[in-house]
Design an enzyme around this catalytic site. Structure first.
Site, PDB file in Angstrom:
ATOM      1  N   GLU A 116       0.906  -1.174   0.041  1.00  0.00           N
ATOM      2  CA  GLU A 116       0.042   0.110  -0.041  1.00  0.00           C
ATOM      3  C   GLU A 116       0.780   1.281   0.151  1.00  0.00           C
ATOM      4  O   GLU A 116       0.431   2.455  -0.091  1.00  0.00           O
ATOM      5  CB  GLU A 116      -0.857   0.089   1.164  1.00  0.00           C
ATOM      6  CG  GLU A 116      -2.082  -1.012   1.150  1.00  0.00           C
ATOM      7  CD  GLU A 116      -2.892  -0.788  -0.044  1.00  0.00           C
ATOM      8  OE1 GLU A 116      -3.171   0.288  -0.591  1.00  0.00           O
ATOM      9  OE2 GLU A 116      -3.123  -1.795  -0.740  1.00  0.00           O
ATOM     10  N   ARG A 154      20.067   8.338 -20.679  1.00  0.00           N
ATOM     11  CA  ARG A 154      20.096   8.525 -22.084  1.00  0.00           C
ATOM     12  C   ARG A 154      20.631   9.980 -22.290  1.00  0.00           C
ATOM     13  O   ARG A 154      21.107  10.208 -23.499  1.00  0.00           O
ATOM     14  CB  ARG A 154      18.822   8.007 -22.704  1.00  0.00           C
ATOM     15  CG  ARG A 154      17.708   8.982 -22.666  1.00  0.00           C
ATOM     16  CD  ARG A 154      16.426   8.179 -23.281  1.00  0.00           C
ATOM     17  NE  ARG A 154      16.533   8.447 -24.729  1.00  0.00           N
ATOM     18  CZ  ARG A 154      16.306   9.655 -25.249  1.00  0.00           C
ATOM     19  NH1 ARG A 154      15.913  10.592 -24.792  1.00  0.00           N
ATOM     20  NH2 ARG A 154      16.299   9.664 -26.659  1.00  0.00           N
ATOM     21  N   ASP A 169      14.925  15.096 -29.479  1.00  0.00           N
ATOM     22  CA  ASP A 169      13.793  14.537 -29.077  1.00  0.00           C
ATOM     23  C   ASP A 169      12.658  15.143 -28.653  1.00  0.00           C
ATOM     24  O   ASP A 169      12.643  16.420 -28.120  1.00  0.00           O
ATOM     25  CB  ASP A 169      14.341  13.508 -27.854  1.00  0.00           C
ATOM     26  CG  ASP A 169      14.450  12.244 -28.321  1.00  0.00           C
ATOM     27  OD1 ASP A 169      14.300  11.903 -29.141  1.00  0.00           O
ATOM     28  OD2 ASP A 169      15.491  11.713 -27.340  1.00  0.00           O
TER      29      ASP A 169
END
Ligand code: SAH
Length: 252
Positions: A116, A154, A169
Site C-alpha cells: 500500500e 540516455r 527528442d
C-alpha cells in the site's frame, strides 16, 4: 554519476544493465547503478519489512526502520548529499525538465514502494522529492524508477549514438517530435512517405519537421504551445499546419 535504488526487487531493476543504450552506458561504467534490498538491512527476525497499517484497512505498509537502515548503508558508500526521490502516485509528474536536471547532477537515490506504500515517517524524515509517472496506480515503484534511470542516463553525453537525437527528442524544446519514416519509400499496404523528405532539400525538410512538431504539439499538448511566445516564423508554420489540417478534413 551514481544511482542507488532501494527496492524489494533488485534483480529486476538491475536488468537495465542488459538492454539498449542505457545498458551499454551502465556496463561501460559511465554510471554506477546499485540496487539495495531493505530485506538485507534491518528486516525483522522473520525476514519481513512490512506490517499491517495502523487504523486498519487492507494491505501492508513498508516499515520505517528497514528503509532508514538501507538509506544509511547507501549514505556510507556515497558520502555525498544526493537527493532521495520516492516514486509515488502522489508525487509531481515526472517530465523531461526534471530528467535534464537530474542528468546534470552527480546522482540520486530512488525509493521504490510496494504494497500500500511506505510509512509516512520515512517520507517526512528522509525523502527530498516525490515523482509520479502519471495518474494511475502500479503495484510497485520499480518500473517508475527504471523509467527515471532510463530518461536520465540516455541524456548523458556519449550515451546516444548521435548526440543530436537527444536534442531533437520530444520535449527538449518543449515540442513533441515530428513523424519519422524509413525505407521503403512506397509500401503496398501503407502507402508512401511525405514527398519533401525524399527531396534532398535540407532547408525544406527542416521546415517541414518543425511545422509537424509545432502542429502535433498544438493538437495533442495545447497548453505547451503559447502563441504569444512563438516567433513570427513559428506562428506562420503553425498557421500553415492548421490550414493544411482543415483542408485535409474538408477532403474527407
Ligand atoms: N496505496 C497507494 C498505491 C501504492 S502502489 C495509492 O493508492 O496511492 C505501491 C508503490 O508503487 C508506491 O509506493 C509507489 O512507489 C509505486 N507507484 C505506484 N503507482 C505509481 C505512479 N503512478 N508513479 C510512481 N510510483 C508509483
Amino acid at each position: 554519476m551514481r544511482i542507488d535504488v532501494i527496492t524489494l526487487f533488485p534483480e529486476w531493476v538491475s536488468q537495465l544493465e542488459h538492454f539498449g543504450v542505457v545498458g551499454r552506458a551502465l556496463r561501460q561504467t559511465r554510471f554506477t547503478l546499485a540496487c539495495w534490498n531493505p530485506r538485507d538491512y534491518g528486516a525483522r527476525a522473520d525476514g519481513r519489512v512490512d506490517d499491517r497499517p495502523y487504523g486498519g484497512g487492507p494491505g501492508m505498509v513498508m516499515q520505517y526502520a528497514p528503509l532508514a537502515a538501507t538509506l544509511a548503508a547507501i549514505r556510507q558508500v556515497r558520502a555525498d548529499t544526493a537527493p532521495v526521490i520516492l516514486m509515488s502516485p502522489a508525487g509531481v509528474s515526472f517530465e523531461q525538465g526534471r530528467a535534464a536536471e537530474l542528468a546534470a547532477g552527480s546522482g540520486f537515490i530512488l525509493v521504490a514502494g510496494r504494497y500500500e506504500g511506505i510509512d509516512q515517517r520515512f517520507i517526512d524524515h528522509c525523502v527530498d522529492a516525490e515523482l509520479s509517472m502519471g495518474d494511475f496506480v502500479l503495484s510497485g515503484g520499480e518500473l517508475p524508477a527504471m523509467s527515471v534511470i532510463d530518461a536520465v542516463v540516455r541524456l548523458q553525453g556519449g550515451v546516444l549514438g548521435d548526440a543530436r537525437s537527444a536534442v531533437e527528442d520530444s520535449f527538449t524544446d518543449n515540442l513533441l517530435d515530428y513523424p519519422h519514416y524509413t525505407r521503403p519509400a512506397e509500401s503496398a499496404e501503407a502507402g508512401g512517405v511525405p514527398e519533401v523528405l525524399l527531396s534532398g532539400d535540407h532547408a525544406a525538410i527542416a521546415r517541414w519537421r518543425q511545422k509537424q512538431a509545432l502542429g502535433l504539439t498544438w493538437m495533442r499538448r495545447p497548453a505547451r504551445v503559447i502563441r504569444e511566445r512563438l516567433s513570427a516564423a513559428e506562428r506562420a508554420l503553425l498557421d500553415e499546419f492548421i490550414a493544411e489540417q482543415a483542408a485535409a478534413t474538408d477532403d474527407e
